[in-house]
Design an enzyme around this catalytic site. Sequence first.
Site, short mmCIF file in Angstrom:
data_model
loop_
_atom_site.label_atom_id
_atom_site.label_comp_id
_atom_site.label_asym_id
_atom_site.label_seq_id
_atom_site.Cartn_x
_atom_site.Cartn_y
_atom_site.Cartn_z
N HIS B 86 -76.40 -0.93 -43.95
CA HIS B 86 -75.50 -0.31 -42.62
C HIS B 86 -75.87 -0.19 -41.32
CE1 HIS B 86 -73.09 2.95 -42.56
NE2 HIS B 86 -73.47 4.48 -42.37
N ASP B 115 -62.30 -13.67 -13.45
CA ASP B 115 -62.81 -13.48 -15.77
C ASP B 115 -64.58 -13.43 -14.96
OD1 ASP B 115 -64.49 -15.49 -17.48
OD2 ASP B 115 -62.77 -16.41 -17.85
N TRP B 155 -83.24 0.56 -40.73
CA TRP B 155 -82.81 -0.22 -40.33
C TRP B 155 -83.83 0.56 -38.70
CZ3 TRP B 155 -81.64 0.51 -34.26
CH2 TRP B 155 -81.39 1.84 -34.19
N SER B 183 -78.28 -12.88 -27.48
CA SER B 183 -76.86 -11.92 -27.19
C SER B 183 -76.49 -10.96 -26.46
CB SER B 183 -76.28 -12.08 -28.66
OG SER B 183 -74.67 -11.63 -28.05
N SER B 184 -76.78 -10.03 -26.69
CA SER B 184 -76.81 -8.52 -25.41
C SER B 184 -77.25 -9.05 -24.54
CB SER B 184 -78.50 -7.16 -26.44
OG SER B 184 -76.31 -6.82 -27.61
N HIS B 267 -84.60 4.57 -27.90
CA HIS B 267 -83.65 5.27 -27.34
C HIS B 267 -82.84 5.00 -26.42
CE1 HIS B 267 -82.44 9.43 -27.71
NE2 HIS B 267 -81.99 9.59 -26.49
N GLU B 269 -81.71 2.63 -26.90
CA GLU B 269 -80.33 1.97 -27.43
C GLU B 269 -79.36 2.89 -27.59
OE1 GLU B 269 -79.87 -0.85 -28.54
OE2 GLU B 269 -78.58 -0.76 -29.99
N TYR B 271 -78.49 5.04 -26.15
CA TYR B 271 -77.30 5.97 -25.22
C TYR B 271 -76.35 4.75 -24.92
CZ TYR B 271 -79.59 10.67 -24.46
OH TYR B 271 -79.42 11.26 -25.06
N SER B 282 -63.51 8.81 -19.72
CA SER B 282 -63.29 8.77 -18.48
C SER B 282 -61.81 7.69 -17.92
CB SER B 282 -63.81 8.68 -17.91
OG SER B 282 -64.87 9.81 -18.04
N HIS B 316 -89.62 12.37 -29.18
CA HIS B 316 -88.77 12.91 -29.89
C HIS B 316 -88.01 12.82 -31.23
CE1 HIS B 316 -84.62 11.57 -27.54
NE2 HIS B 316 -85.01 11.50 -28.78
N HIS B 317 -88.27 11.49 -31.75
CA HIS B 317 -87.86 10.60 -32.99
C HIS B 317 -89.68 11.13 -33.41
CE1 HIS B 317 -84.04 8.60 -31.64
NE2 HIS B 317 -84.99 8.74 -30.41
N THR B 342 -75.64 15.23 -19.65
CA THR B 342 -74.89 15.20 -20.93
C THR B 342 -73.46 16.76 -20.93
OG1 THR B 342 -76.12 14.27 -22.28
CG2 THR B 342 -73.67 14.61 -23.75
N LYS B 345 -70.89 16.23 -17.94
CA LYS B 345 -70.14 15.51 -18.46
C LYS B 345 -68.91 15.77 -19.05
CE LYS B 345 -70.28 10.59 -18.51
NZ LYS B 345 -71.02 9.99 -17.09
N ARG B 464 -82.84 12.23 -45.30
CA ARG B 464 -82.05 11.15 -45.88
C ARG B 464 -83.48 9.68 -46.16
NH1 ARG B 464 -83.43 8.49 -39.54
NH2 ARG B 464 -81.92 7.58 -40.06
#
Lengths: 394, 538, 182
Positions: B86, B115, B155, B183-184, B267, B269, B271, B282, B316-317, B342, B345, B464
């Site tokens: 998932h 293009d 994951w 790819s990314s 981390h 990632e 963002y 926006s 922080h993880h 943040t 914004k 979890r």
Amino acid sequence: MRSSVIVRLLLAVPLLFMSPLLLASSSWDMTPGVTDISSQVFHLHRTILYVCIAIGLGVFGMMFWSILHHRKSKGAVAAHFHESTMVEIIWTVIPFIILIGMAIPATRVLVAMNDTSDSSMTVRVTGSQWKWNYEYLTYDDDKSVGVSFFSVLSTPREQYERQGKGFGASNLPDFKAHPNYLLEVDKPLVIPSGQKIRFLITADDVIHAWWVPDFALKRDAVPGFVNEIWVDVPVGKEGIYRGRCAELCGKDHAFMPIVVEVKTKADFKQWLAGAKVQAEADAKAAAASVDYKYPSIDVAMKEGEAVYVARCAACHQVSGAGLPPMFPALKGSKIAVEKAHLQDHIDIILNGKNAMPGWKAILTPREMAAVTTYERNAWGNATGDLVQPSEFAK
Amino acid sequence: MSAEAMSHSTAGQGHDDHGHHAPLKPFLLRMFTTTNHKDIGTMYLVFALLMLLCGGLAAMVIRAELMYPGMQLVQPDFFNQMTTVHGLLMVFGAIMPAFTGFANWMVPMMIGAPDMALPRLNNFSFWLLPFAFAILIGSVVMSVLGMGSAPNFGWTFYAPLSTTYGPASTDFFIFSVHLMGISSILGAINVVVTIFNLRAPGMTLMKMPLFVWTWLITAFLLIAVMPVLAGVVTMMLTDRHFGTSFFDAAGGGDPVMFQHIFWFFGHPEVYIMILPSFGIVSAIIPVFARKQLFGYPSMVYATASIALLSFVVWAHHMFTTGLPLAGSLFYMYMTMLISVPTGVKVFNWVATMWRGSMTFEVPMLFALAFVVLFTIGGFSGLMLAITPADYQYQDTYFVVAHFHYVLVTGSLFAIFAGAYYWLPKWSGHMFNTKLAQMHFWSSLLSVNLLFFPMHFVGLAGMPRRYADYSMQFADLNFWISIGGFWFGASQLFFLAVLFTIKRQPKASANPWEAQEGLEWTLPSPAPYHSFTQPPEIK
Amino acid sequence: MGRKPSPSTQSRQLRWLAIGVVGMFAFAVFAMPPIYRVFCELTGLNGKPTLANAQAKPEAVLDRKVTLEFVTSVDAGLPWTFRGNLTSVDVHPGQIHRVSFQVENLSDKAVIGRAVPSISPAASTAFVKKTQCFCFEQQTLAAGQVVEMPVVLYIDPALPKNIKTITLAYRFYRQPDIEQKI
């Protein structure tokens, strides 16, 4: 009119999100716990929660006001401003100051939590798949306590393995018989109140985490490394506290709870003395069991089946079919069927291999002999082998 | 408001190109060989939708099992496979490709380019994905057929659970991740080079739509950290098969080092998964508030600050792994700090609405919901930053609630907002408003029923990745599961919108009366080749 | 299309971006582990000590006491027992101590093991000076063999005052068997 429905729905939303305020004494919030540290942690949590709620009410309040009043359908005409350095500075600086306000008490609590010095007792906590081991190392002047035991989930397997028996409220575990469903163990960790207890947290295989919410203690159990935490449960807070493994560690991650029994110092001393005696007696019995001789395969298989169901079936299944390739089948497997592999079979039960734990520290020679005999004769394996405890002499 | 009245020149809309164009190739050939950014954008979006549904299916299994106490449906190991797959499908298969689809469709049009800069690389970047996910989903199919375990370590695939104790499919997982990563990376390179080189003359960086800015910054993040992900899965592979001991204590390695390297990627990632939403929202709010975006420059600086800060908060993880005190304090302070830009914004979006003249078409509904609900996710994130409190939150459903608020009611709602906003441009038709509104309201209510109680169940102590739970979590889990099924079913409205769109009234060039945005100077649907001549920018 | 950049500009950009990608991969695989290791060695924050200078002659600090605890464990698959002769001892910083561990190979063939240490609290690691230790070295025990393994150490007097107890945890892991060629 559709817009009034929208309006009413939108008004309901802030109410939903104000529900945290109703947390006051509910079982939906973090526990304040029973120690000084856990109470400080709880207050940090509540403080940051209230700060967030306040900011949220302010921001969402303005937003919803805008949605209600600055709408075209009400005839609002858009203003033209789109910048203001002053305002940007203000709403950068003010949150920054609020954060500093939060950081100071948080720092203080963190520093206090890190101070493991001057403890009265040291207990090594070892996580493995899927149980905890507690080893009392030192207590006051006793520098070599020598009491250690495994703490295994005691909710019976058939309570939680309910696949294929229906779905829903008609197939629930028996909570009346097991009110502490998935939170009960055969041998809890016992500690005294009013003394600082130091825990050395480590693991045998993968990363686990030892978490007791009422102590606000959570630390990863990392294989090959030792983490150090402490607790001091105040006198008057004796009782039973339940925790959980808090790091994914494989299939039974949800099935290795933690139970801590806090006794008064006097009661603890008594318990410890008894535990030491019991430990010596167990060690003697285990050693003596090497000399025991099973009279027949049937006797050995009966005892062995009980050991198998309690210890081995988690991975190798009651049917012996295992869950290959991770957990090999024992039914029909070379190691359990071929005479040439008898010694390998004995070795692997004693010492383990990769994900399979060794049992020499946990089971007596008599139990190991029984379960080996069972495995070599059950499920049609029928080797006729009767393995004696002497083969498991340590 | 007709196209001619717009301040941007209407030269180069590419009307004439369509007439002189060779007839389009047969459908399959076109799918495999197209280098057109619109085609590729569509393919990314359709792929992302498919992966969203697959990832959603895994979630339905999870919620079905967790609806009642007791393991009533699946084995615990299969449950772990479901949570793992998932997460992987949603992060790498749904959210990231969806935003890449938006980038492909919109960035060239927004900057007045014909293009992407590297059209063939663009095609290659896309086609890596179906192969990558065929491998991953293949391992799930094999698992269901009883041939071994799909990845089952979350994951975040921590070692040594994923190295020494990982199932055989782990090696396929590693290969799959490598393909997704390539790819990314290639897609991000394409975005950067496109934005640097192909802007219409006169479009300075500070004149670009914010969506382009957010994708430019996101692309740099991707280039910086996707290779680190590739590195960490390579090290996993060598630990598993080539005798190294990066993460194995027995060989002198350190499982915690895995977490440091993973989260150094992980981390930024997250963002990567949110910055493009900031760009979409926006774009939308000013249009439907009929007021220019408040504080454009500070929105750009805030996005850049968030991106920079995202590199120094990763641990922080890992607060519970046994970080030294100084480390914990540093990461606590840095993580708290990232809430400042943040917040800026969010305030800017509200200031855009303030004293505007708002209407509530479906894109705006999703955008408004984003602002409120993403902010709630941000609040729980701030709570998680407080290290001593985090000891009670970490690895509980409180964290699950946090990241689902920022990723579902955050990123996914922004994706829906952008889809509804730009569907007229893509398809040439206005979507069925009734169905779209049903999609919004049904999703809004169900998503909150699904994820808000998770805060409570986590605070009350439910960890979890738990396949089963004790009695006191039963009631909330039941309602969470109801919310889950309802949210899943709500997406059928979205499918209905897509399937009925061609029957709806045709859309004009600028159906939302947007005051800014080169895409609105083009007819709807946008011509296959647009801006073959660069437009004039004032 | 007048605004297409010169091919050299685009090539230059692509070159830099590609270097960035490859560089970040190389950084992750070849630089991050060593950086992590060096950081841990310097600060001792992963609890792994390094051997100290054997020639060091520290000054004993007699008015301070530090409690040393020793815990042992054996990894699954290693048929050895591993015990220290002491669980806990009080020492003065600067004083050299020798602690013995007894290791026995219970199996009927030669087995190779290797011990990995872990020190807690992490902040004390840099102050645990071991001049002799069996850690990190392959130890081969013949069938049934019993071996005494010593650790010689002293605690650096610069140990922060708030650390009063140091735990040294050793775990023996099995190493792959070497084929015995006759």
